[in-house]
Scaffold this motif. Structure first.
Motif, PDB file in Angstrom:
ATOM      1  N   PRO A   1       0.828  -1.212   0.000  1.00 46.76           N
ATOM      2  CA  PRO A   1       0.000   0.000   0.000  1.00 46.76           C
ATOM      3  C   PRO A   1       0.864   1.263   0.000  1.00 46.76           C
ATOM      4  N   VAL A   2       0.371   2.240  -0.714  1.00 45.14           N
ATOM      5  CA  VAL A   2       1.088   3.500  -0.818  1.00 45.14           C
ATOM      6  C   VAL A   2       0.555   4.436   0.262  1.00 45.14           C
ATOM      7  N   ALA A   3       1.408   5.041   1.019  1.00 43.84           N
ATOM      8  CA  ALA A   3       0.993   5.975   2.059  1.00 43.84           C
ATOM      9  C   ALA A   3       0.639   7.319   1.409  1.00 43.84           C
ATOM     10  N   TYR A   4      -0.426   7.948   1.918  1.00 49.66           N
ATOM     11  CA  TYR A   4      -0.799   9.256   1.416  1.00 49.66           C
ATOM     12  C   TYR A   4       0.151  10.292   1.979  1.00 49.66           C
ATOM     13  N   SER A   5       0.364  11.295   1.193  1.00 58.90           N
ATOM     14  CA  SER A   5       1.233  12.382   1.629  1.00 58.90           C
ATOM     15  C   SER A   5       0.472  13.260   2.624  1.00 58.90           C
ATOM     16  N   ASP A   6       1.145  13.770   3.632  1.00 58.61           N
ATOM     17  CA  ASP A   6       0.528  14.658   4.618  1.00 58.61           C
ATOM     18  C   ASP A   6       0.105  15.977   3.982  1.00 58.61           C
ATOM     19  N   ARG A   7       0.684  16.262   2.852  1.00 53.57           N
ATOM     20  CA  ARG A   7       0.368  17.518   2.170  1.00 53.57           C
ATOM     21  C   ARG A   7      -1.122  17.651   1.897  1.00 53.57           C
ATOM     22  N   TRP A   8      -1.812  16.587   1.492  1.00 47.57           N
ATOM     23  CA  TRP A   8      -3.242  16.652   1.179  1.00 47.57           C
ATOM     24  C   TRP A   8      -4.083  16.928   2.422  1.00 47.57           C
ATOM     25  N   LEU A   9      -3.673  16.405   3.546  1.00 49.61           N
ATOM     26  CA  LEU A   9      -4.369  16.704   4.799  1.00 49.61           C
ATOM     27  C   LEU A   9      -4.275  18.204   5.110  1.00 49.61           C
TER      28      LEU A   9
END
Length: 170
Positions: A22-30
């Motif tokens: 699984p690819v972790a989401y970037s904190d940037r979108w949060l």
């Protein structure tokens, strides 16, 4: 034993090598989402703040002996009521004189130029209690005598409102 973060999919038995984990989401979108939410909240707060109706300004008081002014104007109101009841003054003239007494009291205890103000000026610059009293006196004061209205009944209401205003202001 290796930590769960250290495991690679290729190390799991039975998994094909081209499969990636699984690819972790970037904190940037949060942070972008939170910033957009904050902008929406800020927009609504700013539109509420800048479009709310203005508060009526406080009426500055003069340095006068307010209890004496109250007694004097209440006595003048009582004398006017007695003259209207005796038939010496008509109800329409009574409204006009009552309006002048209230305006005189307001001009005595405040810095409002109440003696020369029109109803629109009162609505713009005066507290609602004073506006209500003046509005009650205006129709009988300026309207032609009409058979369908009882100026004496509205005079009693205007007298009560005037006494309350003079008795509590100061």
């Amino acid at each position: 034993m290796p930590a769960a973060a250290d495991l690679v999919v290729a190390d799991v038995p039975g998994m094909p090598e081209e499969f990636t984990g699984p690819v972790a989401y970037s904190d940037r979108w949060l942070w972008i989402g939170l910033a957009l939410l904050a902008l929406v909240v800020l927009y609504y707060l700013a539109s509420w703040w800048f479009t709310r109706p203005p508060r009526p300004p406080a009426v500055p008081r003069r340095e006068v002996d307010v209890p004496d002014a109250q007694r004097d104007h209440l006595a003048r109101i009582d004398a006017l009521v007695a003259r209207v009841r005796a038939g010496e003054v008509g109800p329409r003239d009574g409204h006009q004189q009552l309006s002048e007494l209230v305006r005189s009291y307001v001009a005595t205890v405040t810095t409002l130029p109440a003696r020369t103000m029109a109803l629109a000026d009162f609505r713009d610059r005066a507290p609602q209690e004073l506006v209500d009293a003046i509005e009650l006196m205006y129709p009988p004061e300026f309207a032609p005598d009409a058979a369908d209205t009882d100026p004496l009944a509205s005079f009693d209401d205007a007298v009560d409102r005037s006494r309350r205003l003079v008795g509590t202001w100061g």
